[in-house]
Write a protein that holds these residues in place. Structure first.
Motif, short mmCIF file in Angstrom:
data_model
loop_
_atom_site.label_atom_id
_atom_site.label_comp_id
_atom_site.label_asym_id
_atom_site.label_seq_id
_atom_site.Cartn_x
_atom_site.Cartn_y
_atom_site.Cartn_z
N CYS A 40 12.97 23.87 48.66
CA CYS A 40 12.61 23.14 50.13
C CYS A 40 13.77 22.22 50.95
O CYS A 40 14.91 21.74 49.74
CB CYS A 40 11.39 22.45 50.09
SG CYS A 40 11.57 20.79 49.76
N GLY A 100 13.79 25.49 55.21
CA GLY A 100 12.35 25.32 55.30
C GLY A 100 11.53 25.40 53.58
O GLY A 100 12.74 25.53 52.62
N SER A 143 9.94 21.25 56.60
CA SER A 143 9.49 21.92 55.02
C SER A 143 7.98 20.88 55.28
O SER A 143 7.33 20.71 54.38
CB SER A 143 10.64 20.86 54.03
OG SER A 143 11.41 21.63 53.67
N GLU A 152 5.72 22.72 57.55
CA GLU A 152 5.33 24.28 55.98
C GLU A 152 4.17 23.50 54.92
O GLU A 152 3.14 23.98 54.88
CB GLU A 152 6.07 24.61 55.48
CG GLU A 152 6.89 25.15 56.11
CD GLU A 152 7.43 26.70 56.04
OE1 GLU A 152 8.08 25.83 54.80
OE2 GLU A 152 8.78 26.77 56.33
#
Length: 506
Positions: free
Chosen positions: A244, A268, A300, A303
């Protein structure tokens, strides 16, 4: 005096265990590194006077304090176990970390100059640096550091008329049993150690070669099977791990000139990163590890939170998978989309280090709503803006005045979180803790150089809390957030972390 005690913990528990808890620090980094300059690489010396002992005590002398103040260089140990004991820090999350090659393979190459600069910044020793410059097997290095802790687990070390030891901890139940076992042994001071991992490059990803999915996942499963399995893992760190994206951590001129953080920064999750994330959280065998969002890029982090809300929606709603910031700070901005101060928080926001290595207000709210923890770090580069730090410098003042002044850097972060939560009609004191990052190559607050100063920091934060609650200008709309100053420090330095362990350290 009213002291809040969570329902699971008795008054006796708290009154008998008045010590601080550190959610993130690196006691082994320096002694383990120094062992590479000996014939017994990786040996944790039983001689507490030897630099390769995790008990080796090396407090800052006047010259070292001057170097720290002028250049941010830490040439002393901050959280060896002797220093931890001296500062009444009796429970820690010890971070294991194989330093990335890019940290010691500078733009100056890998020769004598690079070795000198790297050792100046890290104090690891040139032999450790030479090893790291060519090391691609991060996982074996991490296993060796884990073994470094195992060697002196539960072994008493003599300090004149008293004895000290540290014990490794498997779970909250194990922690309670260890504390009760040592209840009557007042002549043995004990530090309780919970394992954690900083950066999943440690699984052998982001080492210069294309990551081998089978190897990475196999290493992860090995880690989850350790006797003292890490409680949490910090998923990202300083450089791209191909799992990531990471946030920028080296923004000052010298560090930016010497290293290159740009590859993978602010990206990400990768497909492999998502597989690793799922495996970390998998609880089929009851060996889930939690994920620390510190060092993740903003993308990241977003997400990951969205993943929990969709793939683990029920567990997330029941607060069974909390968000962790093990060693972070506020950036003073409302959100990524609205990078201005939250109305009403302008005072504290103006004093923050406004970069996305730190956390936006909407992220702090998400952490608290998840039942998570916010471990505030003690690196003055992260907890205050450069302008605010300069305004605090009282070079000719007394030590007491300087401690009062400098501790405001930490207090401002506490105040910011409390006022933010109060605005949203939430209890404001349940989720703040300390994650110093000591001996993690930080630039500590002046006058609070090591974990040995933690007990003094407790006293100054209590003083700030007292002044805050007695200031007629203090704006807290909910009376339940006006608690006793003694409860403030009890929660932040002790009971919030302990309650977090109770809920999640299985």
């Amino acid at each position: 005096m009213y002291i809040h005690v969570p329902p699971s913990l008795t008054i006796k528990d708290h009154l008998m265990n008045q010590f601080s808890i550190d959610m993130h620090c690196h006691p082994a980094m320096k002694p383990f590194g120094k062992s590479f300059s000996t014939k017994k690489v990786g040996e944790n010396s039983t001689n507490r006077h030897h630099k390769t002992s995790i008990w080796f005590y090396d407090p800052p002398n006047p010259l070292e304090r001057l170097l720290q103040r002028l250049l941010g260089l830490v040439k002393f140990t901050q959280c060896d176990f002797t220093t931890l004991s001296n500062g009444k820090v009796r429970c820690i999350c010890a971070s294991i970390y194989s330093i990335e090659r890019s940290f010691v393979r500078l733009n100056t190459g890998t020769g004598v100059l690079t070795d000198f600069i790297s050792n100046l910044a890290s104090s690891l020793g040139k032999d450790r640096i030479n090893f790291l410059q060519s090391n691609k097997d991060y996982f074996s290095d991490v296993e060796n550091e884990y073994d470094f802790y195992l060697q002196l687990h539960n072994k008493e070390i003599k300090f004149g008329n008293i004895k000290r030891k540290y014990v490794l901890i498997k779970s909250y139940t194990d922690l309670q049993e260890a504390m009760m076992l040592n209840e009557d042994k007042t002549e043995v001071e004990t530090v309780y150690v919970i394992m954690s991992i900083e950066g999943l490059h440690n699984l052998n990803a982001g080492n210069g070669d294309t990551p081998d999915e089978v190897e990475v996942l196999d290493n992860l499963r090995k880690m989850k099977s350790w006797t003292y399995r890490p409680f949490y893992v910090t998923f990202a760190h300083h450089f791209y791990n191909e799992l990531c994206g990471h946030a920028e951590t080296m923004s000052d001129f010298f560090q930016d000139l010497m290293t290159r953080q740009e590859p993978g920064m602010n990206t990400g999750f990768t497909p492999l990163g998502r597989k690793v994330m799922k495996e970390v959280l998998d609880n089929t065998d009851g060996n889930r590890m939690l994920i620390d969002i510190k060092h993740m890029s903003y993308l990241s982090r977003t997400e990951y939170i969205n993943y929990l809300k969709t793939e683990h929606a029920a567990e997330y709603a029941r607060k069974e998978i909390p968000l962790i910031i093990s060693h972070g700070a506020c950036n003073g901005m409302q959100s990524r989309d609205n990078p201005n101060a939250t109305p009403g928080l302008e005072y504290t926001a103006s004093r923050m280090y406004s970069a996305d290595i730190n956390f936006y207000d909407d992220e702090l709210l998400e952490v608290v709503r998840s039942g998570g923890i916010i471990g505030l770090q003690l690196d003055e580069r992260r907890i205050a803006s450069k302008q605010y730090k300069k305004s605090l410098r009282l070079e000719l003042a007394s030590d007491s005045a300087r401690k009062h002044s400098n501790s405001k850097m930490l207090w401002n972060n506490i105040r910011h979180i409390v006022e933010l939560l109060d605005m949203h009609d939430m209890f404001a004191w349940d989720n703040i803790a300390i994650g110093s990052d000591n001996d993690g190559m930080i630039d500590p607050m002046n006058m609070f150089w090591t974990s040995g100063d933690m007990d003094a920091l407790v006293q100054y934060i209590e003083r700030h809390a007292f002044n805050y609650f007695n200031d007629p200008e203090t704006k807290l709309k909910n009376s339940y957030n006006r608690i006793d100053p003694s409860e403030v420090i009890q929660r932040i330095f002790h009971s919030n972390s302990m309650e977090f362990f109770r809920k999640y350290f299985k």
